[in-house]
Design a protein around this motif. Sequence first.
Motif, PDB file in Angstrom:
ATOM      1  N   ILE A  22       0.858  -1.186   0.000  1.00 28.90           N
ATOM      2  CA  ILE A  22       0.000   0.000   0.000  1.00 28.90           C
ATOM      3  C   ILE A  22       0.892   1.233   0.000  1.00 28.90           C
ATOM      4  CG2 ILE A  22      -1.736   1.278   1.315  1.00 28.90           C
ATOM      5  CD1 ILE A  22      -2.717  -1.382   2.408  1.00 28.90           C
ATOM      6  N   GLY A  23       0.506   2.242  -0.766  1.00 28.59           N
ATOM      7  CA  GLY A  23       1.301   3.463  -0.846  1.00 28.59           C
ATOM      8  C   GLY A  23       1.880   3.651  -2.240  1.00 28.59           C
ATOM      9  N   LYS A  24       2.940   4.422  -2.338  1.00 27.75           N
ATOM     10  CA  LYS A  24       3.519   4.759  -3.642  1.00 27.75           C
ATOM     11  C   LYS A  24       3.925   3.532  -4.443  1.00 27.75           C
ATOM     12  CE  LYS A  24       5.318   9.339  -2.366  1.00 27.75           C
ATOM     13  NZ  LYS A  24       6.518  10.182  -2.222  1.00 27.75           N
ATOM     14  N   LYS A  25       4.458   2.527  -3.783  1.00 34.99           N
ATOM     15  CA  LYS A  25       4.928   1.338  -4.488  1.00 34.99           C
ATOM     16  C   LYS A  25       3.831   0.297  -4.689  1.00 34.99           C
ATOM     17  CE  LYS A  25       9.701   1.759  -2.809  1.00 34.99           C
ATOM     18  NZ  LYS A  25      10.806   1.089  -2.083  1.00 34.99           N
ATOM     19  N   GLY A  26       2.644   0.570  -4.155  1.00 30.71           N
ATOM     20  CA  GLY A  26       1.569  -0.393  -4.252  1.00 30.71           C
ATOM     21  C   GLY A  26       0.537  -0.021  -5.300  1.00 30.71           C
ATOM     22  N   ASP A  27      -0.685  -0.528  -5.114  1.00 31.06           N
ATOM     23  CA  ASP A  27      -1.762  -0.294  -6.068  1.00 31.06           C
ATOM     24  C   ASP A  27      -2.656   0.867  -5.674  1.00 31.06           C
ATOM     25  OD1 ASP A  27      -1.177  -2.419  -7.911  1.00 31.06           O
ATOM     26  OD2 ASP A  27      -1.841  -3.822  -6.366  1.00 31.06           O
ATOM     27  N   PHE A  28      -2.621   1.251  -4.400  1.00 29.92           N
ATOM     28  CA  PHE A  28      -3.506   2.322  -3.943  1.00 29.92           C
ATOM     29  C   PHE A  28      -2.954   2.964  -2.674  1.00 29.92           C
ATOM     30  CE2 PHE A  28      -4.767  -1.604  -1.935  1.00 29.92           C
ATOM     31  CZ  PHE A  28      -5.080  -1.258  -0.632  1.00 29.92           C
ATOM     32  N   PHE A  29      -3.448   4.164  -2.371  1.00 36.35           N
ATOM     33  CA  PHE A  29      -3.105   4.874  -1.146  1.00 36.35           C
ATOM     34  C   PHE A  29      -4.233   4.711  -0.131  1.00 36.35           C
ATOM     35  CE2 PHE A  29      -0.495   7.387  -4.117  1.00 36.35           C
ATOM     36  CZ  PHE A  29       0.679   7.503  -3.401  1.00 36.35           C
ATOM     37  N   THR A  30      -3.900   4.807   1.142  1.00 42.21           N
ATOM     38  CA  THR A  30      -4.905   5.021   2.185  1.00 42.21           C
ATOM     39  C   THR A  30      -4.459   6.234   3.000  1.00 42.21           C
ATOM     40  OG1 THR A  30      -3.895   3.720   3.975  1.00 42.21           O
ATOM     41  CG2 THR A  30      -5.209   2.516   2.336  1.00 42.21           C
ATOM     42  N   ALA A  31      -5.308   6.668   3.907  1.00 44.72           N
ATOM     43  CA  ALA A  31      -4.955   7.798   4.771  1.00 44.72           C
ATOM     44  C   ALA A  31      -3.705   7.491   5.592  1.00 44.72           C
ATOM     45  CB  ALA A  31      -6.124   8.143   5.682  1.00 44.72           C
ATOM     46  N   VAL A  32      -3.510   6.236   5.928  1.00 44.28           N
ATOM     47  CA  VAL A  32      -2.336   5.838   6.718  1.00 44.28           C
ATOM     48  C   VAL A  32      -1.058   6.034   5.911  1.00 44.28           C
ATOM     49  CG1 VAL A  32      -1.284   3.954   8.023  1.00 44.28           C
ATOM     50  CG2 VAL A  32      -3.771   4.164   7.938  1.00 44.28           C
ATOM     51  N   GLU A  63      -7.008  -3.534  16.696  1.00 41.98           N
ATOM     52  CA  GLU A  63      -7.091  -3.148  15.288  1.00 41.98           C
ATOM     53  C   GLU A  63      -7.413  -4.388  14.455  1.00 41.98           C
ATOM     54  OE1 GLU A  63      -5.035  -0.805  11.537  1.00 41.98           O
ATOM     55  OE2 GLU A  63      -3.741  -1.318  13.234  1.00 41.98           O
ATOM     56  N   ILE A  64      -8.312  -4.212  13.488  1.00 35.11           N
ATOM     57  CA  ILE A  64      -8.667  -5.278  12.553  1.00 35.11           C
ATOM     58  C   ILE A  64      -8.333  -4.779  11.144  1.00 35.11           C
ATOM     59  CG2 ILE A  64     -10.497  -6.790  11.708  1.00 35.11           C
ATOM     60  CD1 ILE A  64     -11.978  -6.330  14.308  1.00 35.11           C
ATOM     61  N   GLY A  65      -7.611  -5.605  10.384  1.00 37.89           N
ATOM     62  CA  GLY A  65      -7.200  -5.191   9.047  1.00 37.89           C
ATOM     63  C   GLY A  65      -6.005  -4.265   9.087  1.00 37.89           C
ATOM     64  N   ALA A  66      -4.984  -4.640   9.834  1.00 35.94           N
ATOM     65  CA  ALA A  66      -3.862  -3.735  10.117  1.00 35.94           C
ATOM     66  C   ALA A  66      -2.822  -3.666   9.006  1.00 35.94           C
ATOM     67  CB  ALA A  66      -3.170  -4.157  11.422  1.00 35.94           C
ATOM     68  N   ASN A  67      -2.878  -4.581   8.049  1.00 38.08           N
ATOM     69  CA  ASN A  67      -1.866  -4.668   6.991  1.00 38.08           C
ATOM     70  C   ASN A  67      -0.459  -4.660   7.605  1.00 38.08           C
ATOM     71  OD1 ASN A  67      -2.140  -5.019   4.026  1.00 38.08           O
ATOM     72  ND2 ASN A  67      -0.532  -3.464   4.032  1.00 38.08           N
ATOM     73  N   GLU A  68       0.412  -3.674   7.294  1.00 40.83           N
ATOM     74  CA  GLU A  68       1.762  -3.715   7.868  1.00 40.83           C
ATOM     75  C   GLU A  68       1.828  -3.278   9.321  1.00 40.83           C
ATOM     76  OE1 GLU A  68       2.765  -2.109   3.570  1.00 40.83           O
ATOM     77  OE2 GLU A  68       1.102  -1.885   4.986  1.00 40.83           O
ATOM     78  N   GLY A  69       0.753  -2.700   9.855  1.00 42.78           N
ATOM     79  CA  GLY A  69       0.738  -2.282  11.254  1.00 42.78           C
ATOM     80  C   GLY A  69       1.075  -0.820  11.470  1.00 42.78           C
ATOM     81  N   TYR A  70       1.097  -0.025  10.407  1.00 39.65           N
ATOM     82  CA  TYR A  70       1.516   1.376  10.543  1.00 39.65           C
ATOM     83  C   TYR A  70       0.499   2.214  11.321  1.00 39.65           C
ATOM     84  CZ  TYR A  70       5.041   0.276   7.005  1.00 39.65           C
ATOM     85  OH  TYR A  70       6.092  -0.280   6.314  1.00 39.65           O
ATOM     86  N   LEU A  71      -0.784   1.954  11.137  1.00 35.88           N
ATOM     87  CA  LEU A  71      -1.781   2.730  11.876  1.00 35.88           C
ATOM     88  C   LEU A  71      -1.673   2.454  13.370  1.00 35.88           C
ATOM     89  CD1 LEU A  71      -4.146   4.652  12.070  1.00 35.88           C
ATOM     90  CD2 LEU A  71      -5.684   2.760  11.461  1.00 35.88           C
ATOM     91  N   GLU A  96      -5.633 -10.760  12.828  1.00 40.03           N
ATOM     92  CA  GLU A  96      -4.999 -10.913  11.517  1.00 40.03           C
ATOM     93  C   GLU A  96      -4.937 -12.393  11.119  1.00 40.03           C
ATOM     94  OE1 GLU A  96      -3.986 -10.645   8.198  1.00 40.03           O
ATOM     95  OE2 GLU A  96      -3.742  -8.649   9.065  1.00 40.03           O
ATOM     96  N   PRO A  97      -5.641 -12.792  10.064  1.00 39.69           N
ATOM     97  CA  PRO A  97      -5.635 -14.200   9.648  1.00 39.69           C
ATOM     98  C   PRO A  97      -4.421 -14.601   8.809  1.00 39.69           C
ATOM     99  CG  PRO A  97      -7.123 -12.947   8.255  1.00 39.69           C
ATOM    100  CD  PRO A  97      -6.616 -11.986   9.306  1.00 39.69           C
ATOM    101  N   HIS A  98      -3.711 -13.646   8.209  1.00 36.86           N
ATOM    102  CA  HIS A  98      -2.664 -13.975   7.249  1.00 36.86           C
ATOM    103  C   HIS A  98      -1.278 -13.982   7.901  1.00 36.86           C
ATOM    104  CE1 HIS A  98      -5.705 -13.761   4.247  1.00 36.86           C
ATOM    105  NE2 HIS A  98      -5.897 -12.470   4.384  1.00 36.86           N
ATOM    106  N   GLU A  99      -0.580 -15.091   7.780  1.00 36.99           N
ATOM    107  CA  GLU A  99       0.708 -15.271   8.458  1.00 36.99           C
ATOM    108  C   GLU A  99       1.747 -14.252   8.008  1.00 36.99           C
ATOM    109  OE1 GLU A  99       4.154 -18.706   9.128  1.00 36.99           O
ATOM    110  OE2 GLU A  99       2.359 -19.155   7.971  1.00 36.99           O
ATOM    111  N   LYS A 100       1.833 -13.994   6.700  1.00 37.24           N
ATOM    112  CA  LYS A 100       2.843 -13.061   6.206  1.00 37.24           C
ATOM    113  C   LYS A 100       2.608 -11.650   6.737  1.00 37.24           C
ATOM    114  CE  LYS A 100       4.000 -15.560   1.955  1.00 37.24           C
ATOM    115  NZ  LYS A 100       4.021 -15.527   0.459  1.00 37.24           N
ATOM    116  N   LEU A 101       1.341 -11.275   6.868  1.00 32.24           N
ATOM    117  CA  LEU A 101       1.045  -9.956   7.425  1.00 32.24           C
ATOM    118  C   LEU A 101       1.335  -9.921   8.926  1.00 32.24           C
ATOM    119  CD1 LEU A 101      -2.212  -8.911   5.536  1.00 32.24           C
ATOM    120  CD2 LEU A 101       0.082  -7.957   5.283  1.00 32.24           C
ATOM    121  N   THR A 108       6.947  -4.208  12.488  1.00 30.38           N
ATOM    122  CA  THR A 108       6.594  -2.795  12.651  1.00 30.38           C
ATOM    123  C   THR A 108       6.426  -2.438  14.118  1.00 30.38           C
ATOM    124  OG1 THR A 108       5.482  -2.793  10.502  1.00 30.38           O
ATOM    125  CG2 THR A 108       4.896  -1.028  12.037  1.00 30.38           C
ATOM    126  N   LEU A 109       5.872  -3.367  14.890  1.00 24.96           N
ATOM    127  CA  LEU A 109       5.548  -3.101  16.302  1.00 24.96           C
ATOM    128  C   LEU A 109       6.469  -3.877  17.234  1.00 24.96           C
ATOM    129  CD1 LEU A 109       1.675  -3.416  15.853  1.00 24.96           C
ATOM    130  CD2 LEU A 109       2.956  -1.293  16.114  1.00 24.96           C
TER     131      LEU A 109
END
Length: 316
Positions: A22-32, A63-71, A96-101, A108-109
Amino acid sequence: MKFSDFFNNWLHENYYKNVAQIGKKGDFFTAVSVGNLFGTLLAKHFLKLIDDGIIKPPLEIVEIGANEGYLSRDFLSALLEFRPEIFSQISFFIVEPHEKLRILQQKTLESIDFTHKNNLEECHFKNAFFFCNELFDSFTCELIDDNKMAYVQDYQIIFKPIDKALKEKCEKLNLKKGELSLELENFLKKLDQVSEKFIFAGFDYGTLDNDRFSIRIYQKHEVFNLFEVPLKDFFGKSDITYNVNFNHLKIVIENLNFKLLHFKKQSQALIDFGFEELLEYTKNKNMKSYENLLSQGKILFFNFDEKFHFFEFAKL
């Protein structure tokens, strides 16, 4: 297969599971993606809920849906800045259900003591504050077109007669065309089952009057119409999303006897959270940090569509 199964395979069994950027190198931006301002303002809002007596510690923060954990990182860093003593009264969780995330979130934390949960079913919260950003628009959905619903065969979308039960639900929602997420209802029911008390604060992209298909694909910040591209070329490698039906969300909240506390534009919410006060506080401490927050603020207030909303509801 039903479109909802296809959506799940695309987004959750492939795209997120393999760590979507997510972000510049990804497919979309979020507020985070903009920076730490978003999480900092959410932390100020959380502290105000405590100061106003709406919630009382001890608290579980989730948090639910934390992706990389930046928020979560930005939120907790702000708590440490503004009220470090609060940490003796909170425990922190990420669902978080996904092991890689989970691995990315741990990195991150790494300095934070927190607990991972695979899903809501294995949780029990006594007094929780949940938060999420762009979670509901990742929930599986059906595509409804009057008396028909979408199926996918060999990466082709076809419409067949709608299920009777689904048709009745659409009639209750006055939904004739658009997306309908049964997962949204199931999620909120689970939230009710696993929590004795909670406040849920979320941000998402959506409308109150869905009457057309909004589902779309994001690839490297370009938007593609789902019905006009070869789906096989995008499947599992690009983001797929849609506008949340906030009318549906409000109805489910009411049916579960939750209390809707706030529903407003995201930009207005960030102002109400104390953006101006934060700027003044930062300006008095560090001019470079002040300029950085001001720059982030311009992006959050002017570069995000008016369909972005903040919603908050409670079981108290």
